[in-house]
Scaffold this active site. Structure first.
Site, PDB file in Angstrom:
ATOM      1  N   LYS A  12      -8.462   5.481 -19.995  1.00  0.00           N
ATOM      2  CA  LYS A  12      -8.743   5.241 -21.349  1.00  0.00           C
ATOM      3  C   LYS A  12      -7.161   5.188 -22.040  1.00  0.00           C
ATOM      4  O   LYS A  12      -7.323   3.834 -22.260  1.00  0.00           O
ATOM      5  CB  LYS A  12      -8.922   6.507 -21.099  1.00  0.00           C
ATOM      6  N   ARG A  59       0.690  -0.945  -0.251  1.00  0.00           N
ATOM      7  CA  ARG A  59      -0.003   0.239   0.004  1.00  0.00           C
ATOM      8  C   ARG A  59       1.088   1.618   0.227  1.00  0.00           C
ATOM      9  O   ARG A  59       0.885   2.256  -0.391  1.00  0.00           O
ATOM     10  CB  ARG A  59      -1.054   0.049   1.079  1.00  0.00           C
ATOM     11  N   TYR A 109     -16.404  16.282 -16.247  1.00  0.00           N
ATOM     12  CA  TYR A 109     -16.443  14.861 -16.487  1.00  0.00           C
ATOM     13  C   TYR A 109     -17.368  14.657 -15.156  1.00  0.00           C
ATOM     14  O   TYR A 109     -17.409  15.052 -13.632  1.00  0.00           O
ATOM     15  CB  TYR A 109     -15.181  13.759 -16.115  1.00  0.00           C
ATOM     16  N   ASP A 166      -6.956  17.828 -15.888  1.00  0.00           N
ATOM     17  CA  ASP A 166      -6.884  16.263 -16.297  1.00  0.00           C
ATOM     18  C   ASP A 166      -7.094  16.195 -17.545  1.00  0.00           C
ATOM     19  O   ASP A 166      -7.992  16.462 -19.023  1.00  0.00           O
ATOM     20  CB  ASP A 166      -8.522  16.205 -16.318  1.00  0.00           C
TER      21      ASP A 166
HETATM   22  C1  LIG Z   1     -13.227   8.353 -17.114  1.00  0.00           C
HETATM   23  C2  LIG Z   1     -13.131   9.659 -17.461  1.00  0.00           C
HETATM   24  C3  LIG Z   1     -12.682  10.243 -15.987  1.00  0.00           C
HETATM   25  C4  LIG Z   1     -12.542   9.235 -14.544  1.00  0.00           C
HETATM   26  O1  LIG Z   1     -11.808   7.781 -14.423  1.00  0.00           O
HETATM   27  P1  LIG Z   1     -12.223   6.704 -14.432  1.00  0.00           P
HETATM   28  O2  LIG Z   1     -11.097   5.898 -14.176  1.00  0.00           O
HETATM   29  O3  LIG Z   1     -13.052   6.070 -14.693  1.00  0.00           O
HETATM   30  O4  LIG Z   1     -12.190   7.206 -12.279  1.00  0.00           O
HETATM   31  C5  LIG Z   1     -12.052  11.630 -15.449  1.00  0.00           C
HETATM   32  N1  LIG Z   1     -11.763  12.237 -16.394  1.00  0.00           N
HETATM   33  C6  LIG Z   1     -12.383  12.311 -17.778  1.00  0.00           C
HETATM   34  C7  LIG Z   1     -12.077  12.912 -18.991  1.00  0.00           C
HETATM   35  C8  LIG Z   1     -12.800  10.954 -18.241  1.00  0.00           C
HETATM   36  O5  LIG Z   1     -12.934  10.071 -18.981  1.00  0.00           O
END
Ligand SMILES: *Cc1c(COP(=O)(O)O)cnc(C)c1O
Length: 378
Positions: free
Chosen positions: A202, A53, A105, A177
């Site tokens: 992603k 952890r 998001y 982000d």
């Molecule tokens: C998918 C996504 C998130 C969240 O991420 P998770 O891995 O699903 O928790 C945050 N910001 C954007 C732009 C995303 O496409």
């Protein structure tokens, strides 16, 4: 060698070039599943590791690579993008103020409204494409601007350098982000941002087979120490196997993104000229309001294409229903193209127009994608 191209660095991610303890030279990194590591009775850690952890060798290697890809000083990998965002927001104090996109998001929106606002965080949602909105939103307790660019799913482009210079003149930090752009196309820390966040679920993972997230810090300051502390103590860490998969994904990131983007351009052009499409939201179209800024801060325009169909919600849902090569599913950044009626996916608090369809453009032949959309729109 530290003068290697970005492509080469990606291709070598998680490849191993020092002997492991048993003297075997693996070409790809071994995977350390252990939850706990032998240490000295007097407390020293001969290998630097004691409990997974806190730190795990596979995770540490991923974190080093993520920091390098974004040009940051350090990175922390979390069990999801949402967990990374949550660590960032809870590193603030109750009473602190955050400014973010009005079309941020939906999961981050819910985190801010449902959990962190009751916790004491103050939040302003506004359109960050207009710098006047940011100026008006700043208060003496504003500590962080959290921005996506391109935004999910409306594909708005926020001028990172402009936001950073305003924020820094008020002693406010900026977190970007960077999930939609990937470090192949956009590197916010080089534009002055203080933090980058990724949903590694992603494009970095890239194969729709894991959930992951990361925060990358421009500098190893006190705020970084707090994030690291939250990672250790709150414990939403990335599993070693998922870290290993993300490194495997990053090895092919550059050629994948190139193909994703090439296909996205073709699909966006097709939609832009289609008589049943009211509006195509892709920053690579010269008609997009963010085109010039995107050209300035991105190498290319990404692989997410949103579009609004004529005929409202029902017409949009019908297009999704007819798709065959595109799979109706949420998420993005995998090899396979996905389609969704975004308002239905987002639920009751959605800010998304009811005729908007979001596409994640995959690695198929562009002609097959266009043929599928042709029949779905007819
Ligand atoms: C998918 C996504 C998130 C969240 O991420 P998770 O891995 O699903 O928790 C945050 N910001 C954007 C732009 C995303 O496409």
């Amino acid at each position: 060698m530290n003068d290697l191209h970005f492509d080469t660095i990606c291709a070598h991610t998680g490849t191993y070039n020092s002997a492991s303890t048993d003297g075997i030279f693996d070409v790809t990194t071994p995977l350390h599943f252990a939850s706990t590591f032998k240490y000295n009775p007097t407390g020293e850690l001969p290998t630097g590791f004691n409990y997974s952890r806190h730190d795990n060798p596979t995770r540490s290697l991923l974190e080093e690579h993520l920091a390098q890809l974004e040009g940051g000083a350090a990175a922390a990998a979390f069990s999801s993008g949402s967990a990374a965002a949550y660590a960032m927001f809870t590193s603030l104090n109750p009473g602190d103020h955050v400014i973010t996109n009005e079309d941020v998001y939906i999961g981050v929106r819910h985190m801010l409204t449902d959990i962190l606002t009751p916790w004491g965080l103050k939040v302003t949602f506004t359109d960050l494409t207009n710098i006047e909105n940011v100026k008006n939103a700043i208060t003496p307790s504003t500590k962080l601007i959290w921005t996506e660019t391109p935004t999910n799913p409306q594909m708005r482009i926020v001028d990172i350098a402009t936001i950073v210079s305003l924020a820094h003149s008020h002693n406010i930090k900026v977190a970007v982000d960077n999930t939609f752009a990937t470090p192949v196309l956009q590197q916010p820390l080089r534009l002055g941002a203080d933090w980058v966040m990724h949903s590694t679920t992603k494009f970095l993972g890239g194969h729709s087979d894991l959930i992951g997230g990361a925060l990358i810090a421009a500098t190893k300051d006190q705020w970084w120490e707090k994030i690291k502390h939250i990672q250790h103590i709150a414990g939403a860490v990335q599993s070693p196997f998922d870290c290993w998969l993300i490194m495997r994904g990053i090895r092919s990131l550059v050629p994948r993104v190139e193909r994703h983007v090439k296909n996205a351009h073709a699909v966006a052009e097709f939609l832009h000229n289609h008589r049943k499409v009211e509006k195509t939201l892709y920053p690579g179209l010269s008609t997009h309001p963010g085109f010039e800024i995107a050209k300035k801060q991105m190498k290319d325009f990404g692989a997410i294409v949103s579009f609004q169909v004529k005929g409202g919600k029902q017409a949009a849902v019908d297009v999704v229903k007819r798709a065959r090569v595109f799979t109706c599913a949420t998420s993005l950044g995998g090899t396979e193209s996905l389609i969704e009626h975004r308002q239905s996916a987002e639920g009751p608090n959605s800010q998304t127009p009811d005729n908007l369809i979001r596409l994640s453009i995959g690695l198929e032949h562009a002609d097959d994608l266009i043929k599928d959309l042709t029949q779905a729109l007819s």
